[in-house]
Design an enzyme around this catalytic site. Structure first.
Site, mmCIF file in Angstrom:
data_model
loop_
_atom_site.group_PDB
_atom_site.id
_atom_site.type_symbol
_atom_site.label_atom_id
_atom_site.label_comp_id
_atom_site.label_asym_id
_atom_site.label_seq_id
_atom_site.Cartn_x
_atom_site.Cartn_y
_atom_site.Cartn_z
ATOM 1 N N PHE A 109 -8.867 -1.703 -8.509
ATOM 2 C CA PHE A 109 -7.520 -2.218 -8.277
ATOM 3 C C PHE A 109 -7.632 -3.615 -7.686
ATOM 4 C CE2 PHE A 109 -3.679 -3.089 -5.854
ATOM 5 C CZ PHE A 109 -2.713 -2.836 -6.818
ATOM 6 N N ASP B 179 -14.113 -7.896 -4.067
ATOM 7 C CA ASP B 179 -12.731 -7.747 -3.613
ATOM 8 C C ASP B 179 -12.764 -6.858 -2.376
ATOM 9 O OD1 ASP B 179 -10.143 -6.944 -3.084
ATOM 10 O OD2 ASP B 179 -9.582 -6.672 -5.186
ATOM 11 N N LYS C 108 -4.810 -7.940 3.239
ATOM 12 C CA LYS C 108 -4.359 -6.829 4.074
ATOM 13 C C LYS C 108 -4.477 -7.012 5.595
ATOM 14 C CE LYS C 108 -3.775 -3.512 0.555
ATOM 15 N NZ LYS C 108 -4.472 -3.312 -0.716
HETATM 16 C C1 LIG Z 1 -4.075 -3.953 -1.982
HETATM 17 C C2 LIG Z 1 -5.158 -4.508 -2.810
HETATM 18 C C3 LIG Z 1 -5.000 -5.683 -3.558
HETATM 19 C C4 LIG Z 1 -3.658 -6.368 -3.705
HETATM 20 O O1 LIG Z 1 -3.202 -6.892 -2.520
HETATM 21 P P1 LIG Z 1 -1.674 -7.425 -2.422
HETATM 22 O O2 LIG Z 1 -1.618 -8.061 -1.067
HETATM 23 O O3 LIG Z 1 -0.789 -6.229 -2.571
HETATM 24 O O4 LIG Z 1 -1.485 -8.383 -3.516
HETATM 25 C C5 LIG Z 1 -6.087 -6.199 -4.227
HETATM 26 N N1 LIG Z 1 -7.284 -5.593 -4.158
HETATM 27 C C6 LIG Z 1 -7.481 -4.463 -3.467
HETATM 28 C C7 LIG Z 1 -8.841 -3.857 -3.410
HETATM 29 C C8 LIG Z 1 -6.419 -3.871 -2.774
HETATM 30 O O5 LIG Z 1 -6.614 -2.728 -2.113
#
Ligand SMILES: *Cc1c(COP(=O)(O)O)cnc(C)c1O
Length: 396
Positions: free
Chosen positions: A138, A223, A252
């Site tokens: 994701f 990520d 986050k």
């Molecule tokens: C939550 C998340 C995102 C997206 O972050 P947003 O601030 O909602 O755009 C991207 N990568 C990972 C691994 C995430 O958990």
């Protein structure tokens, strides 16, 4: 307003992009939240890995209040001290040398995709543009980020998608080796997959991916939007694995609850971005940077990742005890305080039962109960959560 009124107003005017839970929250302190009726909950959702220092941490509140009274926003045409200091902090505590600031995880990944493509075209040639990502990954909700995301459910209905992404099974080095082709320029992975159902990378896998990237001249992007910044027991997730990426994306937890994202890169990669190549109006504004400086200052000075590792190991043990008791718990997995309990059945009813008993948890991938509490929780709070989970799992 009471919960019913807030829900009705929201449902009337806010776009229905979220499958909401019938709960309206009004206040938070530490690991606790209070709803509009005054009922309190132990928060093991933690804003989906945002509230790592708990709710309304005094250092973050103070930093935001002070900065708001001084200077909230100026354009990135100008320099500001909070932005410079935050970049220094992130560089001094990671393997990267340069930082780009934005406002979310998706934006951080967009920035990483753009930087990677620019770097690849400059050093590899015009045919190098493809980024390999993992199934069940994701990476966010912008068009490029849903395309990087290896799950069709986030992509369907939004075609045509940007080109240049390919997916491989996670934790399968042979599959990745096979997937590398003449257009490949980078590999993008979450060290621990979050939304995909709390799936940690195996250590050998990430080490193998690094080696493959070095051999093939590919950039490695981690990520760490969900698993970084203390969540798995180290400040940066890659530090747990001892495998250094070339780029890191963060968001986050970065600003202690305030919206913020960042993309970090090694010097040689960052150098290909020239003035005008990328920008974000709000990116790294003084208010967000002051909040992040306070949050990350607490994180580092108070050894929050270490507390997370200890309490996380304890909590995981208790979840394994529950697994012995309930045959429909298939697996307990995760690192630090990014923990998942895969069930043989749907998770949603258990989320509801926990909520009724005063514990907020989340369900990922349909059947994985996911726990993302603040990293500052105590063993006693972990015990309280496990007792409620136990009651919820045992209830008919
Ligand atoms: C939550 C998340 C995102 C997206 O972050 P947003 O601030 O909602 O755009 C991207 N990568 C990972 C691994 C995430 O958990």
């Amino acid at each position: 307003m009471n919960t019913k009124e807030i829900m009705a107003l929201s449902d009337q005017y806010v776009m229905h992009t979220y499958g909401r839970i019938g709960l309206a929250l009004v206040q938070g302190q530490g690991a606790e939240l209070r709803d509009a009726e005054g009922k309190t909950y132990l928060d093991f959702v933690g804003g989906l890995a945002v509230n790592s220092l708990g709710h309304c941490h005094p250092a973050v509140v103070r930093a935001i209040r002070d900065q708001a009274e001084t200077l909230m926003h100026v354009s990135n045409l100008y320099y500001t001290e909070p932005q410079a200091k935050l970049a220094e902090l992130l560089v001094q505590n990671s393997c990267c040398q340069r930082v780009f600031f934005c406002n979310s995880g998706a934006e951080a990944n967009e920035a990483a995709i753009k930087l990677t493509r620019k770097y690849a075209k400059k050093f590899g040639g015009p045919e190098k543009y493809e980024i390999i990502t993992a199934e069940k990954s994701f990476h966010g909700r912008t068009l490029a980020a849903i395309t990087a995301t290896g799950q069709t459910k986030y992509q369907q209905g939004f075609e045509p998608l940007p080109q240049g992404f390919k997916y491989v099974p996670f934790n399968d080095l042979a599959a990745l080796q096979k997937a590398v082709g003449p257009h490949t320029c980078a590999v993008l992975l979450e060290p621990v997959q979050g939304e995909g159902g709390v799936i940690p990378a195996e250590r050998d896998y990430l080490a193998g991916v690094r080696e493959l990237c070095d051999q093939q001249g590919l950039l490695l992007i981690f990520d760490e939007v969900q698993c970084g910044l203390g969540r798995i027991g180290k400040f940066m997730a890659y530090q747990h694995y001892g495998v250094e990426p070339d780029l890191i994306t963060l968001a986050k937890a970065l600003a202690g609850g305030f919206p913020m994202g960042a993309m970090l890169a090694k010097q040689a990669v960052a150098d290909v971005f020239a003035p005008g190549d990328h920008a974000a109006t709000f990116g790294g504004n003084p208010l967000a940077c002051a909040a992040a400086l306070a949050a990350m200052g607490v994180m580092l000075q108070e050894a929050v990742p270490e507390n997370c590792a200890q309490v996380g190991a304890y909590l995981k043990e208790q979840l394994l005890v529950l697994q012995q008791k309930y045959s429909f718990i298939r697996e307990v997995r995760g690192l630090g305080l990014l923990l998942g309990m895969e069930l043989a059945v749907e998770g949603a009813p258990y989320v509801r039962r926990c909520q009724e008993r005063g514990l907020l948890i989340n369900c990922a991938a349909g059947n994985v109960l996911r726990l993302l509490p603040p990293l500052i929780i105590t063993k006693e709070e972990a015990d309280r959560a496990v007792a409620i989970l136990d009651a919820a799992l045992g209830a008919e």
